[in-house]
Design a protein around this motif. Structure first.
Motif, mmCIF file in Angstrom:
data_model
loop_
_atom_site.group_PDB
_atom_site.id
_atom_site.type_symbol
_atom_site.label_atom_id
_atom_site.label_comp_id
_atom_site.label_asym_id
_atom_site.label_seq_id
_atom_site.Cartn_x
_atom_site.Cartn_y
_atom_site.Cartn_z
ATOM 1 N N VAL A 24 0.639 3.610 3.374
ATOM 2 C CA VAL A 24 1.238 2.840 4.465
ATOM 3 C C VAL A 24 0.103 2.233 5.265
ATOM 4 O O VAL A 24 -0.762 2.936 5.776
ATOM 5 C CB VAL A 24 2.158 3.709 5.347
ATOM 6 C CG1 VAL A 24 1.451 4.937 5.855
ATOM 7 C CG2 VAL A 24 2.752 2.896 6.490
ATOM 8 N N GLY A 25 0.065 0.913 5.325
ATOM 9 C CA GLY A 25 -1.058 0.242 5.977
ATOM 10 C C GLY A 25 -2.350 0.607 5.273
ATOM 11 O O GLY A 25 -2.449 0.546 4.049
ATOM 12 N N ALA A 26 -3.348 1.026 6.046
ATOM 13 C CA ALA A 26 -4.629 1.426 5.470
ATOM 14 C C ALA A 26 -4.675 2.907 5.143
ATOM 15 O O ALA A 26 -5.692 3.405 4.658
ATOM 16 C CB ALA A 26 -5.755 1.084 6.449
ATOM 17 N N ALA A 27 -3.597 3.629 5.391
ATOM 18 C CA ALA A 27 -3.567 5.082 5.211
ATOM 19 C C ALA A 27 -2.836 5.468 3.936
ATOM 20 O O ALA A 27 -1.903 4.796 3.499
ATOM 21 C CB ALA A 27 -2.910 5.748 6.406
ATOM 22 N N THR A 28 -3.265 6.580 3.347
ATOM 23 C CA THR A 28 -2.622 7.146 2.172
ATOM 24 C C THR A 28 -2.461 8.637 2.375
ATOM 25 O O THR A 28 -3.341 9.297 2.922
ATOM 26 C CB THR A 28 -3.455 6.879 0.897
ATOM 27 O OG1 THR A 28 -3.581 5.473 0.698
ATOM 28 C CG2 THR A 28 -2.801 7.499 -0.327
ATOM 29 N N VAL A 29 -1.338 9.177 1.921
ATOM 30 C CA VAL A 29 -1.110 10.619 1.992
ATOM 31 C C VAL A 29 -0.779 11.123 0.597
ATOM 32 O O VAL A 29 -0.075 10.483 -0.168
ATOM 33 C CB VAL A 29 0.020 10.963 2.988
ATOM 34 C CG1 VAL A 29 1.335 10.315 2.596
ATOM 35 C CG2 VAL A 29 0.171 12.467 3.129
ATOM 36 N N GLY A 30 -1.326 12.294 0.259
ATOM 37 C CA GLY A 30 -1.131 12.868 -1.063
ATOM 38 C C GLY A 30 -2.355 12.685 -1.931
ATOM 39 O O GLY A 30 -3.204 11.820 -1.667
ATOM 40 N N GLY A 31 -2.474 13.531 -2.960
ATOM 41 C CA GLY A 31 -3.607 13.406 -3.867
ATOM 42 C C GLY A 31 -4.943 13.652 -3.207
ATOM 43 O O GLY A 31 -5.938 13.038 -3.572
ATOM 44 N N GLY A 32 -4.972 14.524 -2.212
ATOM 45 C CA GLY A 32 -6.207 14.809 -1.494
ATOM 46 C C GLY A 32 -6.420 13.971 -0.261
ATOM 47 O O GLY A 32 -7.377 14.193 0.487
ATOM 48 N N ASN A 33 -5.543 13.004 -0.023
ATOM 49 C CA ASN A 33 -5.626 12.143 1.170
ATOM 50 C C ASN A 33 -4.795 12.763 2.290
ATOM 51 O O ASN A 33 -3.600 13.044 2.111
ATOM 52 C CB ASN A 33 -5.102 10.744 0.858
ATOM 53 C CG ASN A 33 -5.881 10.080 -0.256
ATOM 54 O OD1 ASN A 33 -7.026 9.679 -0.067
ATOM 55 N ND2 ASN A 33 -5.273 9.980 -1.435
#
Length: 272
Positions: A24-33
């Motif tokens: 979402v936008g410049a952010a990522t969640v999951g996979g170590g993020n």
């Protein structure tokens, strides 16, 4: 649900061994993020949400939260600013260059969420299956909170409504379950974080603000969630918690949030 039935679900890690990443936008969640979401329980005014957005962005938040439609236990409590609240949240997010997340409580509100980056389905609506079916048709991330009386199987089944309907941009959120102990509003199910990471490929974040309902308990509980493997945190932050129209007792100040963000970063570095 049996293990065999669970493994046939699209949410199952057996069907999708690799971690799903939601961007979402410049952010990522999951996979170590790791995703850090922060903002007030409720959008109260343009000044309040703009001040908070600037402060949490400076402290490292990647997504701005703020409630516009507020499902409250009492009909006499502040119910939010509705569509006006969404617009104020969007304006503050754009000014701070932060994507935004806010809660939907009725499928009829979907048009008002057209510019919202992440749609949150709260604990009370986790099993609102008609709403989930409609959100499944959107090309938009959905943050799905576990109900305070629901099992992990029920949470995953609700997520399956989204994935089976075509939306795989799903973020699960543990926010505490109701227990027998009146000392805490909810008990944060830390073990559920680790178990969900085994059962599903979807990212799992934690809302320690609602789990504790007490600002002074937030830091240790948030760090426990990080240590258990959470992919992110959602923290309630208010510039003046004592004057908040909603859940001021569980909100922390921007300065406290900045300190917590540093602690989270240090703990994640130590766990690597």
């Amino acid at each position: 649900m049996s293990d065999t039935q669970r493994q046939e679900y699209k949410v199952s890690r057996a069907q999708h061994p690799a971690d799903t990443c939601v961007t979402v936008g410049a952010a990522t969640v999951g996979g170590g993020n790791f995703l850090l979401i922060a903002g007030p329980c409720s959008v109260e005014s343009a000044e309040q949400i703009a001040t908070t957005a600037t402060a949490v962005k400076a402290a490292g938040a990647q997504v701005l939260r703020g409630g516009a439609f507020k499902p409250r236990t009492s009909p006499y409590d502040f119910q939010g600013l509705a569509e006006e609240g969404i617009q104020l949240l969007l304006q503050a997010g754009r000014a701070a260059k932060l994507p935004v997340v806010t809660e939907i409580v009725d499928a009829q509100q979907i048009p008002a969420f057209a510019e919202v980056d992440i749609i949150q389905v709260g604990a009370r609506n986790m099993q609102n299956f008609s709403l989930l079916r409609q959100l499944a048709t959107l090309n938009k991330p959905v943050l799905l909170k576990r109900g305070f009386g629901n099992t992990l199987d029920e949470l995953l089944s609700s997520a399956e409504y989204l994935l089976s309907g075509g939306n795989d941009q799903v973020i699960l959120c543990e926010r505490g379950v109701r227990s027998f102990d009146p000392a805490l509003r909810c008990a944060l199910d830390v073990a559920a974080i680790a178990r969900l990471k085994e059962l599903t490929h979807l990212p799992v974040i934690v809302d320690p603000s609602h789990a504790t309902a007490a600002a002074h308990l937030l830091r240790p509980v948030a760090l426990a969630a990080v240590a258990a493997g959470a992919d992110g945190l959602m923290i309630e932050v208010h510039p003046d918690p004592a004057s908040a129209l909603c859940d001021g007792q569980q909100s922390i100040t921007p300065a406290a949030f900045a300190a917590l963000a540093q602690d989270v970063a240090a703990l994640r570095a130590a766990l690597r």
